[in-house]
Design a protein around this motif. Structure first.
Motif, mmCIF file in Angstrom:
data_model
loop_
_atom_site.group_PDB
_atom_site.id
_atom_site.type_symbol
_atom_site.label_atom_id
_atom_site.label_comp_id
_atom_site.label_asym_id
_atom_site.label_seq_id
_atom_site.Cartn_x
_atom_site.Cartn_y
_atom_site.Cartn_z
ATOM 1 N N SER A 3 32.200 51.353 43.589
ATOM 2 C CA SER A 3 31.209 51.791 42.462
ATOM 3 C C SER A 3 30.450 52.924 42.793
ATOM 4 O O SER A 3 30.194 53.725 42.166
ATOM 5 C CB SER A 3 30.419 50.456 42.089
ATOM 6 N N VAL A 4 29.940 52.691 44.067
ATOM 7 C CA VAL A 4 28.849 54.113 44.635
ATOM 8 C C VAL A 4 29.673 55.234 44.684
ATOM 9 O O VAL A 4 29.494 56.059 44.244
ATOM 10 C CB VAL A 4 28.486 53.313 46.121
ATOM 11 N N LEU A 5 30.980 55.163 45.392
ATOM 12 C CA LEU A 5 31.813 56.481 45.394
ATOM 13 C C LEU A 5 32.142 57.052 44.034
ATOM 14 O O LEU A 5 31.997 58.156 43.854
ATOM 15 C CB LEU A 5 33.288 56.146 46.275
ATOM 16 N N SER A 6 32.557 56.116 43.190
ATOM 17 C CA SER A 6 32.909 56.565 41.884
ATOM 18 C C SER A 6 31.773 57.142 41.081
ATOM 19 O O SER A 6 31.799 58.034 40.258
ATOM 20 C CB SER A 6 33.587 55.651 40.915
ATOM 21 N N ALA A 7 30.470 56.552 41.250
ATOM 22 C CA ALA A 7 29.339 57.034 40.523
ATOM 23 C C ALA A 7 29.090 58.497 41.124
ATOM 24 O O ALA A 7 28.504 59.500 40.732
ATOM 25 C CB ALA A 7 28.141 56.139 40.641
ATOM 26 N N ASP A 8 29.021 58.574 42.583
ATOM 27 C CA ASP A 8 28.825 59.922 43.244
ATOM 28 C C ASP A 8 29.662 61.176 42.642
ATOM 29 O O ASP A 8 29.284 62.103 42.558
ATOM 30 C CB ASP A 8 28.892 59.580 44.681
ATOM 31 N N ARG A 9 30.945 60.616 42.288
ATOM 32 C CA ARG A 9 31.929 61.607 41.841
ATOM 33 C C ARG A 9 31.972 61.722 40.297
ATOM 34 O O ARG A 9 32.892 62.614 39.736
ATOM 35 C CB ARG A 9 33.261 61.267 42.253
ATOM 36 N N ALA A 10 31.300 61.041 39.599
ATOM 37 C CA ALA A 10 31.371 60.756 38.400
ATOM 38 C C ALA A 10 32.538 60.530 37.544
ATOM 39 O O ALA A 10 32.869 61.070 36.676
ATOM 40 C CB ALA A 10 30.622 62.191 37.725
ATOM 41 N N VAL A 11 33.119 59.829 38.351
ATOM 42 C CA VAL A 11 34.418 58.938 37.780
ATOM 43 C C VAL A 11 34.292 57.441 37.327
ATOM 44 O O VAL A 11 33.868 56.647 38.122
ATOM 45 C CB VAL A 11 35.603 59.148 38.665
ATOM 46 N N ALA A 12 34.578 57.278 36.060
ATOM 47 C CA ALA A 12 34.744 55.864 35.688
ATOM 48 C C ALA A 12 35.854 55.103 36.005
ATOM 49 O O ALA A 12 37.014 55.579 35.927
ATOM 50 C CB ALA A 12 34.451 55.896 34.155
ATOM 51 N N VAL A 13 35.700 53.831 36.494
ATOM 52 C CA VAL A 13 36.614 53.057 36.754
ATOM 53 C C VAL A 13 36.881 51.984 35.996
ATOM 54 O O VAL A 13 35.951 51.182 35.797
ATOM 55 C CB VAL A 13 36.478 52.567 38.374
ATOM 56 N N ARG A 14 37.856 51.818 35.219
ATOM 57 C CA ARG A 14 38.160 50.898 34.190
ATOM 58 C C ARG A 14 39.038 49.750 34.600
ATOM 59 O O ARG A 14 40.306 49.867 34.693
ATOM 60 C CB ARG A 14 38.584 51.578 32.942
ATOM 61 N N PHE A 15 38.514 48.352 34.511
ATOM 62 C CA PHE A 15 39.225 47.476 34.963
ATOM 63 C C PHE A 15 39.016 46.464 34.112
ATOM 64 O O PHE A 15 38.002 45.676 34.088
ATOM 65 C CB PHE A 15 39.023 47.070 36.505
ATOM 66 N N GLU A 16 40.010 45.927 33.056
ATOM 67 C CA GLU A 16 39.634 45.026 32.233
ATOM 68 C C GLU A 16 40.358 43.523 32.308
ATOM 69 O O GLU A 16 40.343 42.709 31.292
ATOM 70 C CB GLU A 16 39.911 45.590 30.752
ATOM 71 N N ASP A 17 40.794 43.325 33.395
ATOM 72 C CA ASP A 17 41.794 42.253 33.619
ATOM 73 C C ASP A 17 41.151 41.092 34.712
ATOM 74 O O ASP A 17 41.783 40.513 35.646
ATOM 75 C CB ASP A 17 43.145 42.625 34.100
ATOM 76 N N ARG A 18 39.829 41.244 34.843
ATOM 77 C CA ARG A 18 38.959 40.479 35.761
ATOM 78 C C ARG A 18 39.260 38.831 35.742
ATOM 79 O O ARG A 18 39.264 38.156 36.579
ATOM 80 C CB ARG A 18 37.659 40.966 35.693
ATOM 81 N N GLU A 19 39.391 38.399 34.288
ATOM 82 C CA GLU A 19 39.808 37.028 34.105
ATOM 83 C C GLU A 19 41.444 36.517 34.354
ATOM 84 O O GLU A 19 41.569 35.392 34.353
ATOM 85 C CB GLU A 19 39.318 36.704 32.628
ATOM 86 N N HIS A 20 42.027 37.373 34.519
ATOM 87 C CA HIS A 20 43.527 37.123 34.844
ATOM 88 C C HIS A 20 43.539 36.382 36.288
ATOM 89 O O HIS A 20 42.911 36.695 37.112
ATOM 90 C CB HIS A 20 44.355 38.423 34.887
ATOM 91 N N SER A 21 44.601 35.350 36.407
ATOM 92 C CA SER A 21 44.795 34.753 37.548
ATOM 93 C C SER A 21 46.353 35.186 37.977
ATOM 94 O O SER A 21 47.333 34.878 37.159
ATOM 95 C CB SER A 21 44.746 33.467 37.273
ATOM 96 N N ALA A 22 46.263 35.956 39.332
ATOM 97 C CA ALA A 22 47.469 36.410 39.602
ATOM 98 C C ALA A 22 47.765 35.944 41.133
ATOM 99 O O ALA A 22 47.504 36.878 42.247
ATOM 100 C CB ALA A 22 47.558 37.881 39.601
ATOM 101 N N PRO A 23 47.986 34.938 41.636
ATOM 102 C CA PRO A 23 48.181 34.302 42.919
ATOM 103 C C PRO A 23 49.504 35.058 43.382
ATOM 104 O O PRO A 23 50.623 34.883 42.956
ATOM 105 C CB PRO A 23 48.171 32.908 42.878
ATOM 106 N N VAL A 24 49.291 35.483 44.748
ATOM 107 C CA VAL A 24 50.387 35.968 45.497
ATOM 108 C C VAL A 24 50.515 35.642 46.807
ATOM 109 O O VAL A 24 49.175 35.225 47.395
ATOM 110 C CB VAL A 24 50.602 37.602 45.491
ATOM 111 N N HIS A 25 51.606 35.745 47.313
ATOM 112 C CA HIS A 25 51.671 35.359 48.816
ATOM 113 C C HIS A 25 51.249 36.460 49.692
ATOM 114 O O HIS A 25 51.853 37.680 49.386
ATOM 115 C CB HIS A 25 53.191 34.913 49.228
ATOM 116 N N GLY A 26 50.271 36.446 50.506
ATOM 117 C CA GLY A 26 49.927 37.847 51.211
ATOM 118 C C GLY A 26 48.671 37.447 52.061
ATOM 119 O O GLY A 26 48.055 36.400 51.983
#
Length: 467
Positions: free
Chosen positions: A292-315
């Motif tokens: 968030s600090v880097l994107s604010a410094d470059r005036a670039v918005a990061v849009r992520f609307e899938d925070r509530e999803h559950s996507a368990p993977v092996h890793g």
């Protein structure tokens, strides 16, 4: 356990021993009979003695009957026990081991695996009953070595690389066995040397890359130091300027060495799949918060609307975070001021869906889509995918296949505002490959780029098995 006493090579045969003892007994009996004839008064005890000598000699040296064979009931339990022990040892071997029957010498398609242990069956993906050799092991050098063992009686050691998304390096040891009812037999032992080869390659690549990429910043630092020690010694303005440049170069060298070490470590363990469990959506949310600090410094918005999803993977969590962070960093780096970076999570998709064009893109822009990493196809395997899209300058078709090469940079995009080591996507590629996942890119000049990384889906912990 029953056993047989083997005859000594110097022991007399049974027949010759019987003749020797019989001759001695006959002489004794003849002497007793002669004494009885010459001395009739003693015949009452000499004759019984002669009869007793004859009977004793016959009873002690008679030849046992050879018509009856060995008692199978006494030897069978020990034989079965030994066979079971050998089978258990064969299955417990960690290295793949299998036996090949030859068939006809001129019929290479007739070579058949008649016996294989567990690791060999898992590696070659064959059933316990065996399989044809050629369809499962297609390396010409190994097949030639097997033929030499079958029909030439020669033992050989051959190196070859296994096929698949994760390259494995093997050493095949072949040796002949005594022929069986079906014809000649050969033993094949496979030794995994992937880690040794990767260590050698890691050392060579690290030295080559470090010496090549560190040459420019080191030369730059040496030049500035020499200037500061010379005519710019008393120039405060020039000294501050040169020190800022030197700090930038030193920071670049630090990041370069860190990325090289990280890449080498990942490549070393690339053939070993991770055993952990990570929620891809939660890891992506953590990355979005971190940049968030880097994107604010470059005036670039990061849009992520899938925070509530559950996507368990092996890793491995740290490596999954590194994949998402490298993709998001690149998207921010190449986004214009005031631009937007879009992040999308797809929690449960098939391999064909992961490889299909991203529905969020504009297919009218002439975008080219290319898979950079493709996993081995496994029936029923599902995946979770994360897509990171920017709206920057985009990439032409000819650049897409080389994006995951070390230090590859697109011509015309080497401005000082986009500093990097050129190793970000190479690291992403090897991490995704280690996780048995995939990586795709979709881009067109002037329309940005979309990178999709997908990983094998893990079973949900809240899933309830029906009764």
């Amino acid at each position: 356990m029953p056993y047989e006493v083997s005859s000594s090579p110097v022991a007399p045969r049974t027949g010759s021993r019987l003749w020797t003892v019989g001759a001695g007994a006959g002489v004794s009996i003849a002497a007793l009979l002669a004494a009885a004839a010459l001395q009739p008064e003693n015949a009452v005890w000499l004759l019984p003695t002669a009869a007793l000598v004859g009977f004793t000699t016959w009873a002690l040296n008679r030849t046992p009957s050879t018509t009856a064979g060995p008692e199978p009931a006494r030897e069978t339990p020990g034989h079965d026990q030994d066979a079971g022990l050998l089978e258990n040892v064969f299955e417990a071997l960690a290295e793949p081991v299998f036996v090949v029957s030859g068939g006809e010498a001129d019929d290479i398609a007739g070579r058949r695996i008649v016996l294989a242990n567990g690791p060999a069956r898992d590696l070659l993906r064959i059933q316990r009953g065996g399989a044809l050799l050629v369809p499962v092991l297609r390396d010409p050098a190994v097949l030639e070595a097997v033929d030499e063992a079958l029909f030439g009686g020669l033992s050989r050691t051959t190196d070859y690389a296994g096929v698949g998304a994760q390259t494995r390096h093997w050493r095949a040891c072949t040796c002949p066995l005594p022929p069986g009812p079906a014809g000649p037999l050969a033993l094949v032992v496979l030794r995994d040397e992937t880690e040794v080869r990767r260590t050698e390659m890691m050392r060579v690549d690290f030295l080559a890359n470090a010496s090549h990429e560190l040459k420019t910043p080191i030369a730059s630092l040496s030049g500035f130091i020499e200037t500061l020690k010379g005519h710019a010694r008393d120039d405060a303005k020039a000294r501050d300027k040169f020190l800022d440049i030197m700090a930038t170069q030193a920071d670049r060298m630090s990041r370069l060495v860190s990325d090289l070490l990280s890449l080498s470590r990942i490549e070393l363990n690339e053939h070993i799949p991770p055993a952990g469990r990570v929620d891809l959506a939660r890891a992506t949310a953590d990355v979005v918060d971190a940049v968030s600090v880097l994107s604010a410094d470059r005036a670039v918005a990061v849009r992520f609307e899938d925070r509530e999803h559950s996507a368990p993977v092996h890793g491995d969590r740290d490596e999954i975070l590194q994949v998402v962070q490298n993709l998001v960093d690149n998207a921010i780096k190449y986004s214009p001021t005031g631009g937007t970076v879009e992040i999308v999570i797809r929690p449960d998709i098939a391999l064909d869906e992961a490889a299909a064009p991203w529905s969020g893109g504009n297919r009218g822009d002439g975008a080219t889509r290319l898979p950079l990493v493709t996993p081995d196809r496994e029936a029923g395997q599902r995946y979770a995918a994360v897509t990171v899209r920017d709206h920057g300058p985009g990439l032409a078709r000819e650049h897409l296949p080389r994006l995951t090469e070390r230090f590859y940079r697109v011509e015309g995009q080497k401005s000082g505002e986009r500093q990097g080591t050129g190793l970000g996507l190479a690291i992403v590629k090897h991490i995704v490959n280690r996780h048995r996942g995939g990586l795709t890119v979709e881009s067109a000049p002037g329309h940005g780029a979309a990178f999709t990384a997908y990983f094998p889906l893990a079973a949900r912990r809240d899933a309830v098995t029906p009764l």
